[in-house]
Design an enzyme around this catalytic site. Structure first.
Site, PDB file in Angstrom:
ATOM      1  N   GLU A 190      31.965  -6.773  97.634  1.00  0.00           N
ATOM      2  CA  GLU A 190      33.386  -6.696  97.300  1.00  0.00           C
ATOM      3  C   GLU A 190      34.265  -7.288  98.399  1.00  0.00           C
ATOM      4  O   GLU A 190      35.284  -7.923  98.113  1.00  0.00           O
ATOM      5  CB  GLU A 190      33.778  -5.251  97.027  1.00  0.00           C
ATOM      6  N   HIS A 215      36.812  -0.929  94.536  1.00  0.00           N
ATOM      7  CA  HIS A 215      35.763  -0.029  94.055  1.00  0.00           C
ATOM      8  C   HIS A 215      35.196   0.753  95.238  1.00  0.00           C
ATOM      9  O   HIS A 215      34.976   1.960  95.132  1.00  0.00           O
ATOM     10  CB  HIS A 215      34.675  -0.850  93.371  1.00  0.00           C
ATOM     11  N   CYS A 274      29.346   2.953  86.204  1.00  0.00           N
ATOM     12  CA  CYS A 274      30.504   3.320  87.031  1.00  0.00           C
ATOM     13  C   CYS A 274      31.747   2.493  86.723  1.00  0.00           C
ATOM     14  O   CYS A 274      32.800   2.713  87.338  1.00  0.00           O
ATOM     15  CB  CYS A 274      30.136   3.193  88.499  1.00  0.00           C
ATOM     16  N   HIS A 319      32.422   9.439  94.701  1.00  0.00           N
ATOM     17  CA  HIS A 319      32.211   8.513  93.585  1.00  0.00           C
ATOM     18  C   HIS A 319      32.032   9.335  92.318  1.00  0.00           C
ATOM     19  O   HIS A 319      31.003   9.974  92.101  1.00  0.00           O
ATOM     20  CB  HIS A 319      30.975   7.658  93.850  1.00  0.00           C
ATOM     21  N   PHE A 370      26.322  -0.041  87.701  1.00  0.00           N
ATOM     22  CA  PHE A 370      24.906  -0.384  87.542  1.00  0.00           C
ATOM     23  C   PHE A 370      24.733  -1.154  86.233  1.00  0.00           C
ATOM     24  O   PHE A 370      25.368  -0.839  85.219  1.00  0.00           O
ATOM     25  CB  PHE A 370      24.046   0.872  87.486  1.00  0.00           C
ATOM     26  N   LYS A 426      37.357   6.481  96.978  1.00  0.00           N
ATOM     27  CA  LYS A 426      36.091   7.211  97.054  1.00  0.00           C
ATOM     28  C   LYS A 426      35.850   7.853  98.413  1.00  0.00           C
ATOM     29  O   LYS A 426      35.025   8.764  98.539  1.00  0.00           O
ATOM     30  CB  LYS A 426      34.933   6.290  96.678  1.00  0.00           C
TER      31      LYS A 426
END
Length: 484
Positions: A390, A379, A239, A413, A472, A408
């Site tokens: 975060e 993010h 991502c 996402h 990931f 998002k």
């Protein structure tokens, strides 16, 4: 300063073109209007009926009609093919876009000059999702050999090149690179052919399966379409791939290998197999009774992300080169940083200490202190672990509390495309002086000491901003953008 920081300071990397295809809007004006509306476009999809999670953020097809028989939202409400390829459309663009190349109709469009202004009233149409005839927007005879993620990448790339005022017919293609991050690739093509093999035998498998499913197909097809004969690369950092592509593009410019780089990310994996796989690992929200309220970054009751599709592309050049051809940059990519958690295949390292290294590297390359940062495009996945990590990172690195947003909540996402789409959003915030709100968020969780933008856009002049991307595998990327 590091060697890279010295080169950035000396050369300057400019963003000169933007292209974006998302479920909330196709083309920059529609995307910006949808993002500023602050309402999720998640909805159920019939092909996911019976699956554990049956909703996603998808770009609609023209066959999907609203209650009055009209598309819910076709780009900005204008001609779909034109809007998808950078043609004039009447919605606020904030700049002259130059000439579009390779539109669905085969014509070139000269767009009108414009100044930065608010999205047109009512442009978001109550969170209606975007609608696009993808094949018509791509056009040409080669569309049949492309998987959907490749088509979305090509549409966004054409937009960005048109916006930059560049023409692939006349540029020196040997000095043009393409860097396009993709995380998964053509999984729908793979799944379809697996079923054909099982049901009908080897002769039913397409001879084009391999070139259609490989992740680097997007970079290759974009290079073909744009006649870009410089490096064509496809970084895969899950991502964070779209953001990683911008870091690689910057390095190609600073290293002198390219004069122009078209860079970003694309993804389209909204298949029952992939959506269910993400659901089975516990990554997705299970609010099946309320799809539009499911993605809620930094909320106390967040329970996972909503998977989406899309593409974001940016044209990068050395600032001096852009100005020499009479182009005023839209923003500067002032710094970038990357790090790896080396902690877990999917979970972020708690507290964000390793992600902090990426952020601090970006700030150092930009020559900024943490207090210079006036906005954070987070993010913000809406997962419990990511948002907690975060939030801790932002609180620690930016104690002055700059306003935070997360796209998002609106678009879902988009995996590998997310970092590039969010980079586009960050540039637009710098230009417009508007910070979009986080969808479905009244206030951040009490344990997060964040200034989250909620409910409506915030008007604020922003001169410097950072955009975070995490993937990931522990991939962390931070981009520092400066206002021109």
């Amino acid at each position: 300063m590091t060697g890279t920081a010295e080169r950035v300071a000396r050369a300057g990397v400019a963003v000169t073109g933007l292209g974006v295809v998302t479920p909330a809007g196709v083309g920059e004006p529609a995307f910006w209007a949808g993002l500023c509306a602050g309402r999720s476009v998640a909805r159920r999809r019939p092909e996911l009926a019976g699956m554990p999670v049956d909703f996603v953020c998808a770009i609609g097809d023209p066959s999907e009609r609203g209650p009055e028989g009209e598309p819910e939202r076709g780009g900005d409400g204008g001609d779909l093919g034109a809007a998808a390829n950078g043609a004039p459309n009447g919605a606020p663009s904030g700049r002259a876009s130059g000439r579009a190349y390779g539109t669905a109709s085969g014509t070139a469009y000269g767009t009108a000059d414009g100044t930065a202004r608010d999205p047109a009233p009512g442009a978001a149409r109550d969170a209606a999702y975007s609608v696009l005839d993808v094949d018509a927007a791509v056009g040409g005879r080669s569309v049949w050999r492309m998987a959907r993620f490749v088509k979305l990448a090509l549409i966004a790339a054409r937009q960005a090149v048109a916006d930059a005022g560049l023409d692939p017919v006349t540029w020196d293609g040997a000095r043009v690179g393409v860097v396009l991050g993709v995380g998964v690739g053509g999984v729908s093509v793979l799944a379809d052919n697996a079923l054909k093999l099982q049901a009908h035998g080897p002769e039913s498998v397409s001879p084009l399966l391999v070139p259609m499913m490989i992740p680097n197909a997007a970079a290759g097809e974009v290079a073909i379409a744009l006649k870009a004969r410089g490096p064509s690369l496809a970084p895969v950092t899950a991502c964070a791939s779209g953001a990683t592509a911008l870091v690689v593009a910057r390095d190609l410019l600073l290293g002198g290998e390219c004069d122009v780089v078209v860079a970003g990310g694309a993804e389209s994996v909204l298949t029952p197999l992939v959506v269910t796989a993400f659901a089975r690992m516990g990554a997705l929200s299970t609010r099946t009774d309320d799809p539009a309220g499911a993605s809620r970054p930094f909320a106390a009751d967040r329970d996972g992300f909503v998977i989406g599709e899309g593409a974001g592309m940016l044209v990068l050049e050395r600032e001096a080169d852009a100005r020499a051809r009479g182009r005023v940059p839209r923003a500067l990519l002032a710094g970038a940083g990357a790090s790896t958690d080396a902690h877990h295949p999917t979970a972020p390292a708690p507290g964000g200490r390793i992600a902090q290294v990426a952020v601090e590297t970006a700030l150092r390359e930009a020559g900024w202190s943490a207090y210079d940062v006036e906005h954070v495009n987070a993010h913000g996945t809406s997962t419990p672990l990511n948002d907690a990590m975060e939030a801790a990172l932002i609180e620690r690195v930016f104690p002055h509390g700059p306003p935070v947003t997360a796209a998002k909540g609106v678009v879902g996402h988009t995996l590998a495309a997310a970092g590039a789409i969010e980079a586009v959003a960050t540039v637009l915030t710098l230009e417009h002086g508007l910070i979009p709100p986080i969808a479905n968020l009244d206030a951040p969780a009490v344990e997060f000491d964040l200034d989250c933008v909620t409910k409506q856009v915030r008007r604020q002049r922003v001169r410097s901003a950072v955009s975070h991307s995490f993937g990931f595998g522990g991939h962390n990327v931070a981009l520092a953008f400066g206002r021109v």
